[in-house]
Design an enzyme around this catalytic site. Structure first.
Site, PDB file in Angstrom:
ATOM      1  N   LYS A 193       4.489  -4.573   7.625  1.00  0.00           N
ATOM      2  CA  LYS A 193       5.268  -3.386   8.723  1.00  0.00           C
ATOM      3  C   LYS A 193       4.672  -2.441   9.425  1.00  0.00           C
ATOM      4  O   LYS A 193       4.721  -2.708  10.642  1.00  0.00           O
ATOM      5  CB  LYS A 193       4.627  -1.963   7.548  1.00  0.00           C
ATOM      6  N   ARG A 268       5.566   7.213  -0.820  1.00  0.00           N
ATOM      7  CA  ARG A 268       4.794   5.653  -1.825  1.00  0.00           C
ATOM      8  C   ARG A 268       5.647   6.621  -3.089  1.00  0.00           C
ATOM      9  O   ARG A 268       5.648   5.597  -3.926  1.00  0.00           O
ATOM     10  CB  ARG A 268       3.890   5.454  -1.383  1.00  0.00           C
ATOM     11  N   ARG A 307      -5.953 -11.866   5.890  1.00  0.00           N
ATOM     12  CA  ARG A 307      -6.055 -10.425   6.618  1.00  0.00           C
ATOM     13  C   ARG A 307      -7.819  -9.863   6.172  1.00  0.00           C
ATOM     14  O   ARG A 307      -8.248  -9.350   7.446  1.00  0.00           O
ATOM     15  CB  ARG A 307      -5.075  -9.904   6.612  1.00  0.00           C
ATOM     16  N   ARG A 313     -11.424  -4.438   6.260  1.00  0.00           N
ATOM     17  CA  ARG A 313     -10.824  -3.514   5.295  1.00  0.00           C
ATOM     18  C   ARG A 313     -11.196  -4.012   3.709  1.00  0.00           C
ATOM     19  O   ARG A 313     -10.922  -4.985   2.841  1.00  0.00           O
ATOM     20  CB  ARG A 313      -8.911  -3.792   5.348  1.00  0.00           C
ATOM     21  N   ARG A 325      -2.787  -3.509  -6.032  1.00  0.00           N
ATOM     22  CA  ARG A 325      -1.700  -2.997  -4.788  1.00  0.00           C
ATOM     23  C   ARG A 325      -0.519  -3.501  -4.722  1.00  0.00           C
ATOM     24  O   ARG A 325       0.071  -2.438  -4.635  1.00  0.00           O
ATOM     25  CB  ARG A 325      -2.658  -2.737  -3.124  1.00  0.00           C
TER      26      ARG A 325
HETATM   27  P1  AMP Z   1      -1.105   0.767   3.401  1.00  0.00           P
HETATM   28  O1  AMP Z   1      -2.547   0.456   4.739  1.00  0.00           O
HETATM   29  O2  AMP Z   1      -0.168   1.722   4.077  1.00  0.00           O
HETATM   30  O3  AMP Z   1      -1.484  -0.848   2.836  1.00  0.00           O
HETATM   31  O4  AMP Z   1      -2.544   1.860   2.621  1.00  0.00           O
HETATM   32  C1  AMP Z   1      -4.084   1.396   2.181  1.00  0.00           C
HETATM   33  C2  AMP Z   1      -3.798   2.760   0.946  1.00  0.00           C
HETATM   34  O5  AMP Z   1      -3.936   4.093   1.743  1.00  0.00           O
HETATM   35  C3  AMP Z   1      -3.161   2.598   0.451  1.00  0.00           C
HETATM   36  O6  AMP Z   1      -3.856   1.656  -1.249  1.00  0.00           O
HETATM   37  C4  AMP Z   1      -3.198   4.186  -0.833  1.00  0.00           C
HETATM   38  O7  AMP Z   1      -4.795   4.067  -1.140  1.00  0.00           O
HETATM   39  C5  AMP Z   1      -3.437   4.178   0.362  1.00  0.00           C
HETATM   40  N1  AMP Z   1      -2.373   5.569   1.159  1.00  0.00           N
HETATM   41  C6  AMP Z   1      -1.645   4.886   2.219  1.00  0.00           C
HETATM   42  N2  AMP Z   1       0.059   5.705   2.052  1.00  0.00           N
HETATM   43  C7  AMP Z   1      -0.563   6.624   1.529  1.00  0.00           C
HETATM   44  C8  AMP Z   1       0.908   7.455  -0.080  1.00  0.00           C
HETATM   45  N3  AMP Z   1       2.139   6.972   0.766  1.00  0.00           N
HETATM   46  N4  AMP Z   1       0.279   7.987  -1.226  1.00  0.00           N
HETATM   47  C9  AMP Z   1      -0.714   7.636  -1.555  1.00  0.00           C
HETATM   48  N5  AMP Z   1      -1.798   5.895  -1.304  1.00  0.00           N
HETATM   49  C10 AMP Z   1      -1.386   5.971   0.148  1.00  0.00           C
END
Ligand code: AMP
Length: 369
Positions: A193, A268, A307, A313, A325
């Site tokens: 994404k 989400r 990654r 991360r 996740r």
């Molecule tokens: P991402 O970088 O999108 O994979 O997000 C990493 C982490 O951030 C996720 O595993 C959640 O813990 C938190 N996070 C990101 N976006 C959201 C969301 N819309 N709602 C809840 N948690 C989020």
């Protein structure tokens, strides 16, 4: 929707609602005036429809006259109001009711009061079909109010935008956000994404909001929000809805002039999707499409582990956190496919292949929106 000059307007108040409000005004005023013969004074140009419909509904004898005070120049009520034209009649001892189409700042009303100061009228009452309480800055009493409205520009039923719109029988409200392309970029963690958002934001001049990135930025800067989010993120769990929604709203507000947004990692959950719809609706906009990158789980795990070797991360470094996740995505997030499918806004795109190939697939979808 209608277009007048360069602006778009959306339906706001129907002619039935206007009719009912006019009827209420006529009945209330007739009851209060009793047996006297009042003089109704319309303020031109805007009030011509109000006065005409009001007079037809007024059940008893009355006189009708007009004065002219041009107060609108374009969209905003101007401070300097032109002088009165047309009060030729002697109103000494009369019950006068001013009939206004709209009262917003109250500037016109101030001028009316100034003019009537020297007339020896028995009483001066103010009636208006529309009233904008948020805009009203004066202390003059408003005796009769038809409909209270928010402080947004309206046209129709006598009201114009640079001369146009007066003849429309119902009322339209300005669309403040003229056009926006709002994309929800969707897919499990590791679907690509972020990479694709970079391309889309440049090509379509959109603002990219990645909630994950915003959280990570806050963690890096050790903000209260960052500290709170970290405890969830490190385990691969979702941050609570209200925290995420408030943060997202703030990010959107920061970019109020945007041509549109790419929402990456948001929404989400259903609650987040509903709150996003409300937020965009308040901006006269909506989600244009959910574009979902579809990638098999095992490929995702491989991509994220690789990654993790360079990204630093925590949530990319451990296979069990990665699987959690992905599980969170299917348990809680994948239901959003139904949410947007129900609105005919879901577009699945094969997320396996080279970056360029996937970009072309996404572009084909967005071009056709
Ligand atoms: P991402 O970088 O999108 O994979 O997000 C990493 C982490 O951030 C996720 O595993 C959640 O813990 C938190 N996070 C990101 N976006 C959201 C969301 N819309 N709602 C809840 N948690 C989020």
């Amino acid at each position: 929707m209608i277009k007048l000059h360069d602006k778009y307007f959306k339906p706001f108040i129907s002619s039935q609602e206007i009719d009912a409000a006019m009827q209420r005004l006529a009945t209330d005023i007739a009851n209060d005036v009793g047996d006297e013969i009042p003089v109704f004074v319309g303020i031109l140009n805007g009030s011509f429809m109000v006065v005409s419909d009001f007079a037809k509904k007024y059940p008893k004898p009355c006189e009708v006259t007009f004065i002219k005070l041009a107060s609108y120049e374009g969209v905003k009520s101007t401070e300097d109001i032109q002088r009165l034209i047309g009060l030729t009649q002697d109103l000494t001892g009369r019950t006068v009711v001013i009939l206004e189409d709209i009262i917003d700042t109250g500037n016109t009303l101030a001028e009316v009061h100034r003019i009537f100061e020297n007339e020896q009228v028995k009483s001066l009452k103010i009636a208006t079909l529309f009233y904008k309480p948020e805009a009203y800055k004066k202390d003059f009493k408003l005796h009769y109010i038809g409909i209270e409205i928010p402080n947004k520009f309206i046209v129709g039923y006598g009201l114009d935008y640079n001369g146009l719109g007066r003849n429309i029988p119902e009322v339209y409200q300005i669309k403040e956000t003229q056009y926006m392309t709002n994309l929800v970029l969707f897919g499990p963690p590791g679907a690509g994404k972020g990479t694709q958002a970079e391309f889309l934001k440049t090509k379509y001049n959109l603002v990219h909001i990645s909630t994950g990135d915003v959280f990570r930025f806050n963690i890096k800067n050790e903000t209260a929000l960052g500290m709170l989010a970290k405890s969830y993120m490190d385990k691969g769990e979702l941050v609570p809805d209200q925290v995420t929604i408030d943060m997202l709203n703030a990010e959107v507000e920061k970019n109020s002039g945007a041509k549109g947004f790419i929402f990456d990692g948001f929404p989400r959950t259903n609650a987040q999707a509903e709150s996003l719809d409300k937020l965009l609706e308040s901006k006269d906009s909506a989600i244009s499409a959910m574009v979902a990158l579809e990638v098999d789980d095992e490929i995702l795990v491989k991509r994220l582990l690789s990654r993790g070797k360079t990204s630093g991360r925590v949530d990319d470094a451990d296979e069990s956190i990665i699987r959690n996740r992905i599980k969170e995505y299917y348990d809680k997030t994948a239901i959003l496919k139904d949410y947007y499918s129900a609105q005919n806004k879901y577009y699945g795109v094969d997320g396996v292949g080279s970056i360029d190939e996937i970009t072309l697939r996404l572009d084909a979808v967005i071009k056709n929106l």
